[in-house]
Design an enzyme around this catalytic site. Sequence first.
Site, PDB file in Angstrom:
ATOM      1  N   ARG A   1      -0.037   9.146 -10.346  1.00 27.78           N
ATOM      2  CA  ARG A   1      -0.123   7.939  -9.519  1.00 27.78           C
ATOM      3  C   ARG A   1       0.611   6.761 -10.149  1.00 27.78           C
ATOM      4  NH1 ARG A   1      -3.817   7.345  -5.483  1.00 27.78           N
ATOM      5  NH2 ARG A   1      -4.163   5.164  -6.060  1.00 27.78           N
TER       6      ARG A   1
ATOM      7  N   LEU B   1      12.194 -20.114  -3.928  1.00 26.27           N
ATOM      8  CA  LEU B   1      11.150 -19.260  -3.357  1.00 26.27           C
ATOM      9  C   LEU B   1       9.921 -19.365  -4.239  1.00 26.27           C
ATOM     10  CD1 LEU B   1      10.261 -16.849  -1.407  1.00 26.27           C
ATOM     11  CD2 LEU B   1      11.050 -15.336  -3.244  1.00 26.27           C
TER      12      LEU B   1
ATOM     13  N   ASP C   1       0.830  -1.202   0.000  1.00 26.34           N
ATOM     14  CA  ASP C   1       0.000   0.000   0.000  1.00 26.34           C
ATOM     15  C   ASP C   1       0.868   1.257   0.000  1.00 26.34           C
ATOM     16  OD1 ASP C   1      -2.291   1.468   0.002  1.00 26.34           O
ATOM     17  OD2 ASP C   1      -2.841   1.049   2.076  1.00 26.34           O
TER      18      ASP C   1
ATOM     19  N   HIS D   1       3.218   3.447  -8.900  1.00 25.96           N
ATOM     20  CA  HIS D   1       3.082   2.017  -9.182  1.00 25.96           C
ATOM     21  C   HIS D   1       4.333   1.472  -9.874  1.00 25.96           C
ATOM     22  CE1 HIS D   1      -0.990   1.926  -7.778  1.00 25.96           C
ATOM     23  NE2 HIS D   1      -1.394   2.820  -8.664  1.00 25.96           N
TER      24      HIS D   1
ATOM     25  N   SER E   1      -8.233  -5.904   4.635  1.00 30.75           N
ATOM     26  CA  SER E   1      -8.786  -5.550   3.322  1.00 30.75           C
ATOM     27  C   SER E   1      -9.083  -6.764   2.438  1.00 30.75           C
ATOM     28  CB  SER E   1      -7.850  -4.581   2.591  1.00 30.75           C
ATOM     29  OG  SER E   1      -7.784  -3.349   3.277  1.00 30.75           O
TER      30      SER E   1
END
Length: 254
Positions: A38, A136, A25, A42, A197
């Site tokens: 924005r 992983l 977030d 990201h 959330s």
Amino acid sequence: MSHISSTKEIPAHGDVPRHIAIIMDGNGRWAKRRRLPRIAGHRRGVESVRAAVTGCAERGVQFLTLFAFSSENWRRPAEEVALLMQLFTMALSNEVDKLHRNGVRLKVVGDLARFDPNIRRLVDQGERLTADNKRLTLTIAANYGGRWDILQAMNRLLRDNPAATEVREEMLAPYFAMSYAPEPDLFIRTGGEQRISNFLLWQLAYSELYFTERLWPDFDAAALDEAITSYRARERRFGRTSEQLEKSRRAEVA
């Protein structure tokens, strides 16, 4: 492979979380503070994804799950959603070979039917290419919601067992989207919000929760170490008392 449910048995755990799940977030706020669009946040967030994958692999974490796009994120402005889809496509095109070279297995979970066919094709190719990697397991949760996961698991179970009159936990477990992974030991949310959330609602039952004000684009190796240090300080009782836990520790040492 089946994994122990923390509500049924006490799972194995150590100083390093076996499975870390993260809500990434703060990308938009990071950009806004710098007077950038924005999408710039990201894009910078993708760099933090690379750092998190590398950091977890180097520290012996076996599973890393990242909440990339929730089922509720479709409510965002159409332009931002379109840009996020472009970024997702670019990441799948550019990053999978690197993951493969570094022994990372890629999994993508969620309701993928809503995505563009090209994204679904890239997901399938990436999962196939990395399927045998062991270092992983990186899971990207995309168009995912915890309630969706529980409902789809229940519906699939009932289709396979139409005569069932009751459902037990061990019956439902194989139908969850992440049935291949143990429950997260550590849940991290960046950006200052203190909510789950609709993320991994079933699987987070006994996870240690760690919230940080740090925005995701600023989440680096030092921030990961801070979260793991916090995890190590937790007393993971799984329903037991502190006295029982101490007695168990003494028995292990003896």
